[in-house]
Design an enzyme around this catalytic site. Structure first.
Site, PDB file in Angstrom:
ATOM      1  N   LEU A   1      35.151  -1.467  -7.076  1.00  0.00           N
ATOM      2  CA  LEU A   1      36.235  -1.545  -8.054  1.00  0.00           C
ATOM      3  C   LEU A   1      37.451  -0.803  -7.512  1.00  0.00           C
ATOM      4  O   LEU A   1      37.362   0.363  -7.124  1.00  0.00           O
ATOM      5  CB  LEU A   1      35.797  -0.956  -9.394  1.00  0.00           C
TER       6      LEU A   1
ATOM      7  N   GLY B   1      28.565   5.192  -7.829  1.00  0.00           N
ATOM      8  CA  GLY B   1      29.976   5.337  -8.172  1.00  0.00           C
ATOM      9  C   GLY B   1      30.496   4.065  -8.800  1.00  0.00           C
ATOM     10  O   GLY B   1      29.999   3.614  -9.831  1.00  0.00           O
ATOM     11  N   ASP B   2      31.490   3.467  -8.162  1.00  0.00           N
ATOM     12  CA  ASP B   2      32.075   2.232  -8.680  1.00  0.00           C
ATOM     13  C   ASP B   2      31.765   1.059  -7.761  1.00  0.00           C
ATOM     14  O   ASP B   2      32.518   0.101  -7.697  1.00  0.00           O
ATOM     15  CB  ASP B   2      33.577   2.398  -8.871  1.00  0.00           C
ATOM     16  N   GLU B   3      30.638   1.142  -7.055  1.00  0.00           N
ATOM     17  CA  GLU B   3      30.217   0.061  -6.157  1.00  0.00           C
ATOM     18  C   GLU B   3      28.999  -0.657  -6.710  1.00  0.00           C
ATOM     19  O   GLU B   3      28.058  -0.032  -7.191  1.00  0.00           O
ATOM     20  CB  GLU B   3      29.873   0.602  -4.761  1.00  0.00           C
TER      21      GLU B   3
END
Length: 183
Positions: free
Chosen positions: A13, A54-56
């Site tokens: 993201l 995280g944002d992965e």
């Protein structure tokens, strides 16, 4: 027996930290859940969307399904263009796509997808890049140069040279520029 991967999408993201910083971690967590639900809805039967950290996120596309990795990546970008979560947030993503090569391990395919995802970020984010062999070479060169620059700084291998700027009309020095030389 576990199904073998035929491709991996790695989805990062873009600028997600801004959501956490400006709106708080509760909103960020809500957005991550909404992205996970969207990925679950877009993935084909037998494909495995997971949060890597995280944002992965990653989507493991397996044998036996009919999911086209490039089509799925495009659908994900379109879905992210719609407001997600109760906060009506829009989010963009950089997506790396890697197909499994003969004899490849899952770690190898994931590494290739990671290389492609970073290439997508370098191209301006919010896009899809498919891994091609050798794509990591500029990244290795960049990393190697960074190490060489750090060693050069530690070893005092830089020197500053001052070069005059001369006005041609009367040959007067009107300024100087500082140049850094690495030897």
């Amino acid at each position: 027996a576990a199904r073998e991967a035929v491709a991996v999408l790695l989805i990062d993201l873009d600028d997600f930290k801004t959501v956490n910083d400006l709106l708080g971690h509760n909103v960020g967590d809500s957005l991550l859940k909404a992205v996970a639900a969207m990925l679950q809805g877009e993935a084909g039967v037998g494909d495995l969307p997971v949060r890597v950290g995280g944002d992965e996120f990653a989507v493991l596309i397996t044998q036996g399904g009919d999911t086209d990795p490039d089509d799925l990546a495009g659908r994900i970008l379109v879905a992210l263009d719609q407001p997600l979560s109760e906060h009506r947030l829009l989010v963009q993503a950089s997506i790396g796509v890697a197909a499994a090569r003969p004899g490849a391990t899952l770690d190898g395919v994931l590494r290739d997808a990671d290389v492609a995802m970073y290439a997508a970020k370098q191209r301006g984010k919010a896009c899809v890049v498919r891994y091609v062999e050798g794509m990591e070479e500029p990244m290795w060169a960049h990393m190697q140069l960074g190490g060489e620059l750090r060693r050069a700084l530690d070893n005092h291998e830089f020197r500053v040279i001052y070069q005059p700027i001369v006005r041609l009309a009367d040959h007067r020095v009107v300024g100087v520029e500082a140049l850094v030389r690495w030897h």
